[in-house]
Design a protein around this motif. Structure first.
Motif, PDB file in Angstrom:
ATOM      1  N   LYS A  62     -10.846 -23.306  -1.604  1.00 22.30           N
ATOM      2  CA  LYS A  62     -11.923 -24.173  -2.085  1.00 22.30           C
ATOM      3  C   LYS A  62     -11.422 -25.279  -3.001  1.00 22.30           C
ATOM      4  CE  LYS A  62     -15.862 -21.089  -1.460  1.00 22.30           C
ATOM      5  NZ  LYS A  62     -17.050 -20.479  -2.078  1.00 22.30           N
ATOM      6  N   ASP A  63     -10.385 -24.995  -3.767  1.00 21.80           N
ATOM      7  CA  ASP A  63      -9.832 -26.038  -4.636  1.00 21.80           C
ATOM      8  C   ASP A  63      -9.181 -27.137  -3.807  1.00 21.80           C
ATOM      9  OD1 ASP A  63     -10.647 -24.864  -7.003  1.00 21.80           O
ATOM     10  OD2 ASP A  63      -8.814 -23.681  -7.220  1.00 21.80           O
TER      11      ASP A  63
ATOM     12  N   SER B 255     -17.568 -24.746   3.550  1.00 26.34           N
ATOM     13  CA  SER B 255     -16.776 -23.514   3.505  1.00 26.34           C
ATOM     14  C   SER B 255     -17.365 -22.459   4.435  1.00 26.34           C
ATOM     15  CB  SER B 255     -16.706 -22.979   2.075  1.00 26.34           C
ATOM     16  OG  SER B 255     -16.045 -23.887   1.225  1.00 26.34           O
TER      17      SER B 255
ATOM     18  N   ARG C 271     -15.312 -30.832   0.596  1.00 20.87           N
ATOM     19  CA  ARG C 271     -16.610 -30.180   0.391  1.00 20.87           C
ATOM     20  C   ARG C 271     -17.609 -31.148  -0.214  1.00 20.87           C
ATOM     21  NH1 ARG C 271     -16.886 -26.194  -3.099  1.00 20.87           N
ATOM     22  NH2 ARG C 271     -14.859 -26.456  -4.116  1.00 20.87           N
ATOM     23  N   ARG C 272     -17.130 -31.997  -1.144  1.00 23.94           N
ATOM     24  CA  ARG C 272     -17.992 -33.003  -1.755  1.00 23.94           C
ATOM     25  C   ARG C 272     -18.456 -34.027  -0.711  1.00 23.94           C
ATOM     26  NH1 ARG C 272     -21.541 -33.688  -5.523  1.00 23.94           N
ATOM     27  NH2 ARG C 272     -22.629 -34.467  -3.698  1.00 23.94           N
TER      28      ARG C 272
ATOM     29  N   LYS D 143     -11.776 -29.308  -2.173  1.00 22.83           N
ATOM     30  CA  LYS D 143     -12.823 -29.783  -3.083  1.00 22.83           C
ATOM     31  C   LYS D 143     -13.377 -31.139  -2.666  1.00 22.83           C
ATOM     32  CE  LYS D 143     -13.807 -30.598  -7.986  1.00 22.83           C
ATOM     33  NZ  LYS D 143     -13.250 -30.549  -9.367  1.00 22.83           N
ATOM     34  N   LYS D 144     -12.489 -32.092  -2.366  1.00 20.32           N
ATOM     35  CA  LYS D 144     -12.950 -33.431  -1.976  1.00 20.32           C
ATOM     36  C   LYS D 144     -13.658 -33.401  -0.628  1.00 20.32           C
ATOM     37  CE  LYS D 144      -9.580 -36.120  -4.633  1.00 20.32           C
ATOM     38  NZ  LYS D 144      -8.475 -37.121  -4.564  1.00 20.32           N
TER      39      LYS D 144
END
Length: 230
Positions: free
Chosen positions: A92-93, A80, A99-100, A96-97
């Motif tokens: 961010k939602d 981010s 970012r992971r 999410k994947k």
């Protein structure tokens, strides 16, 4: 011991090990890569090291509050944060994947570079020169060579280029700035960042040979492209 008692004991032992196994799985990188660490090189000789220190002092003299704030944000090593400085639209939602996945890639990088850091134990600039004024953030405890953060910037740029090739020039510039943040803060020398970038390129190439990693990257490509305004 009766059969029922034995079964109960086995079940209790299994339950008791679950938290430990979960903690181990959480800490373990999802991807492990092997790179040729000799390609990263070694810390510089005395002459180059002196130029290195002068470059850090110059970066300190030129540091503005705005540039320091960016360097502090870059210290967090997050997808981010990397994208925000490119004026990306961050949800961010939705990411999410992604970012992971990028966090897993960072862990693979850290693991790959750890042996090099341990081999040379180069003191960081702020430990070698009391004139160095670090950024207002947590001081890194590990050794200086190579820069994992510079490697992270290069790694992120390389992976994002795969999904957004039309943004290659902008991504590479962001990756360079990301690494330079460590010099601005007095945490690394330029030679550390160059070595880190080499490590980042090597790890990116290794990850892109992993079918599972590529499949996950391609799966989150639409969300990343959207964030980049594509």
């Amino acid at each position: 011991m009766t059969r029922n008692a034995s079964l109960l004991l086995v079940a209790l032992l299994a339950i008791s090990t679950v938290p430990a196994l979960q903690a181990e799985a959480k800490d373990k990188p999802h991807f492990a890569v092997t790179i040729d660490t000799t390609a990263i090189g070694t810390p510089p000789d005395a002459t180059t090291a002196a130029r290195d220190m002068q470059a850090v002092l110059s970066a300190q003299a030129e540091r503005t509050p705005v540039r320091e704030e960016l360097a502090i944000r870059d210290a967090r090593q997050t997808l981010s944060g990397f994208l925000e400085e490119m004026n990306a639209d961050i949800d961010k939602d939705e990411l999410k994947k992604a970012r992971r996945l990028f966090k897993d890639a960072t862990k693979a990088l850290e693991k790959a570079l750890a042996p090099v850091k341990g081999r040379f134990e180069r003191p960081r600039p702020f430990k070698a020169n009391s004139d160095i004024k670090t950024c207002a953030t947590k001081l890194p405890p590990s050794s200086s060579f190579p820069s994992t953060h510079a490697g992270t910037g290069t790694l992120y740029a390389a992976l994002l280029t795969h999904v957004a090739p039309e943004k290659t020039a902008e991504l590479e510039k962001r990756g360079l700035d990301y690494g330079w943040s460590r010099v601005v803060c007095g945490f690394h020398y330029p030679s550390d960042t160059e070595a880190g970038r080499t490590g980042g390129r090597l790890v990116a190439a290794a990850l892109m040979k992993d079918p599972d990693f590529v499949a996950r990257l391609n799966a989150v490509a639409p969300q990343l492209r959207k964030a980049l305004g594509l």
